[in-house]
Scaffold this active site. Structure first.
Site, PDB file in Angstrom:
ATOM      1  N   PRO A 132      52.332 -27.988  27.503  1.00  0.00           N
ATOM      2  CA  PRO A 132      53.763 -27.741  27.301  1.00  0.00           C
ATOM      3  C   PRO A 132      54.445 -27.088  28.503  1.00  0.00           C
ATOM      4  O   PRO A 132      55.613 -27.361  28.774  1.00  0.00           O
ATOM      5  CB  PRO A 132      53.773 -26.814  26.074  1.00  0.00           C
ATOM      6  CG  PRO A 132      52.544 -27.202  25.305  1.00  0.00           C
ATOM      7  CD  PRO A 132      51.525 -27.533  26.352  1.00  0.00           C
ATOM      8  N   THR A 164      47.823 -39.587  25.637  1.00  0.00           N
ATOM      9  CA  THR A 164      47.674 -40.938  25.101  1.00  0.00           C
ATOM     10  C   THR A 164      46.387 -40.993  24.278  1.00  0.00           C
ATOM     11  O   THR A 164      45.320 -40.625  24.765  1.00  0.00           O
ATOM     12  CB  THR A 164      47.618 -41.967  26.240  1.00  0.00           C
ATOM     13  OG1 THR A 164      48.842 -41.919  26.975  1.00  0.00           O
ATOM     14  CG2 THR A 164      47.414 -43.376  25.701  1.00  0.00           C
ATOM     15  N   SER A 337      51.815 -41.886  54.878  1.00  0.00           N
ATOM     16  CA  SER A 337      53.222 -41.804  54.499  1.00  0.00           C
ATOM     17  C   SER A 337      53.388 -41.772  52.985  1.00  0.00           C
ATOM     18  O   SER A 337      54.436 -42.156  52.458  1.00  0.00           O
ATOM     19  CB  SER A 337      54.003 -42.996  55.079  1.00  0.00           C
ATOM     20  OG  SER A 337      53.941 -43.008  56.492  1.00  0.00           O
ATOM     21  N   GLU A 387      52.694 -39.883  35.151  1.00  0.00           N
ATOM     22  CA  GLU A 387      51.939 -39.964  36.409  1.00  0.00           C
ATOM     23  C   GLU A 387      52.781 -39.433  37.577  1.00  0.00           C
ATOM     24  O   GLU A 387      52.687 -39.905  38.704  1.00  0.00           O
ATOM     25  CB  GLU A 387      51.505 -41.405  36.684  1.00  0.00           C
ATOM     26  CG  GLU A 387      50.429 -41.546  37.743  1.00  0.00           C
ATOM     27  CD  GLU A 387      49.000 -41.416  37.220  1.00  0.00           C
ATOM     28  OE1 GLU A 387      48.075 -41.234  38.027  1.00  0.00           O
ATOM     29  OE2 GLU A 387      48.834 -41.492  35.991  1.00  0.00           O
ATOM     30  N   GLY A 388      53.609 -38.436  37.269  1.00  0.00           N
ATOM     31  CA  GLY A 388      54.480 -37.862  38.282  1.00  0.00           C
ATOM     32  C   GLY A 388      55.871 -38.448  38.205  1.00  0.00           C
ATOM     33  O   GLY A 388      56.046 -39.659  38.338  1.00  0.00           O
TER      34      GLY A 388
END
Length: 407
Positions: A132, A164, A337, A387-388
């Site tokens: 949380p 999940t 990069s 995932e960000g």
């Protein structure tokens, strides 16, 4: 290391077409029903298991494709079929990868088969990391694992969220804090076996999209797991913690291994987004070519035609970024990069934009559940979050390019 090529080999084309057939014939006809039910589509997972699509062997074969394109090809086709069902099929892989990356050979052989079950009794697994108050900020994780030396057991306490398959999984893989002073370097991963007392499902989330995929909290209240359930073993953990403490005393900045893993895995999420975007584009193109207004197909209008041209261009550009990053990862080329984050950022933003444009092209029909683009648009929203988030991707890219601690 495979040479980079945009020309798929015969085996890759065969796998792509095989998955596409399953997506078209099995997933798509079931997509609306399971989206409405907001339940795990067990019959569809079982059908995937019957043909070998829901199995560790299949994903291992794609993972070891020397070109790096096996996984993105598979993800794109599955999520072209349906994002919610697609995530139900591939979600177990998150936990399996956690064991493969950190576990011993014995742990891999013992637990991964239990994650999938068999054709007659399919199972799922859950990877539990987010909390949380600790999503992108993994350093704020509060779930603890304390070693009880007398019993050779680890005692887990805390709450995981956004898991999940959380709570319905046969096997849970839980990331917990073993040394709070080391921040994210003091984390370890644990197997929580089936029917472990102290593990329970908390809130099941009713979501905006990917509703055929089960997402819930996982509550750990004094859950005890054998010492053998620490992934990698205690000796390896003690050595890693000792190195981290030594580096911390010397002021050395230690690279976060979890973040490096996320960077390498992000192209797979980008491929999911490409699949959803491509599906919406194809629906919009077909509709524009068959829908007539004022005596002619609506694609005959530049306002519609130019949108479709942009949509296709963006989908193809997103796929190329995903393929480049996937090839770089398998070839051992450094993401100088932040190419992994670039691919995920662009593909996820493309999915949101293209699905929204598809609704606009379909007009009022696109806003109804009689057509799939409204579901695709709801599903696409998750790609800029999990995932960000897109903001985290931009932060990673900017830090990598500049070398500055941008906040």
């Amino acid at each position: 290391m495979g040479d980079f090529s945009l020309e798929l080999g015969d085996d890759q084309k065969s796998v792509r077409d095989w998955i596409h057939g399953f997506a078209a014939d099995v997933m798509r006809p079931a997509a609306a029903e399971w989206d409405e039910r907001e339940e795990t589509p067990w019959p569809v997972i079982q059908e995937a298991a019957k043909i070998g699509l829901y199995s560790l062997d299949f994903y291992a074969q794609q993972y070891f494709d020397p070109t790096g394109l096996g996984i993105p090809i598979a993800m794109e086709e599955l999520f072209w079929g349906d994002a919610g069902i697609g995530l139900s099929i591939v979600g177990t892989g998150l936990a399996a990868v956690g064991v493969l990356a950190n576990g011993t050979e014995e742990q891999i052989g013992t637990w991964i088969p239990q994650m999938y079950g068999d054709v007659n009794d399919v199972k799922v697994a859950a990877f539990c990391s987010s909390e949380p108050d600790a999503g992108s900020d993994v350093g704020s994780m509060r779930t603890t694992a304390v070693y009880d030396e007398a019993k050779d057991e680890w005692v887990l306490n805390g709450t995981k969220t956004w898991a999940t398959n959380g709570g319905i999984a046969n096997v849970h893989v839980v990331v917990a804090v073993v040394d709070p002073e080391l921040g994210s370097k003091g984390h370890a991963s644990f197997i929580v076996p089936p029917n472990t007392p102290g593990l329970s499902q908390g809130q099941k989330f009713k979501k905006h999209g990917i509703r055929a995929s089960h997402t819930a909290e996982v509550v750990l209240d004094g859950a005890r797991v054998p010492g053998s359930c620490l992934l990698g073993g205690k000796e390896k953990l003690d050595e890693r913690l000792a190195r981290a403490r030594e580096r911390a005393r010397g002021g050395e900045r230690v690279k976060n291994a979890a973040m490096a893993t996320f960077e390498a895995s992000r192209p797979a999420v980008g491929a999911m987004a490409v699949g959803t975007a491509r599906a919406a584009y194809e629906v919009a193109l077909d509709y524009a070519m068959t829908r007539t207004q004022f005596g002619r197909p609506i694609i005959d209008n530049q306002g519609v035609a130019f949108q479709l041209a942009d949509m296709r261009t963006q989908v193809d550009a997103a796929r190329l970024l995903v393929w480049r990053a996937s090839w770089m990862a398998v070839s051992g080329k450094p993401f100088t990069s932040a190419e992994g984050s670039m691919s995920k950022l662009y593909a996820s933003e493309t999915a949101k934009k293209v699905t929204a444009q598809a609704i606009q092209i379909l007009g009022g029909n696109g806003f109804t559940r009689e057509y799939p683009v409204e579901r695709m648009h709801r599903d696409a929203a998750i790609y800029t979050i999990f995932e960000g988030t897109s903001e985290i991707q931009r932060l990673v890219i900017a830090r990598t390019l500049s070398g500055m601690p941008i906040r």
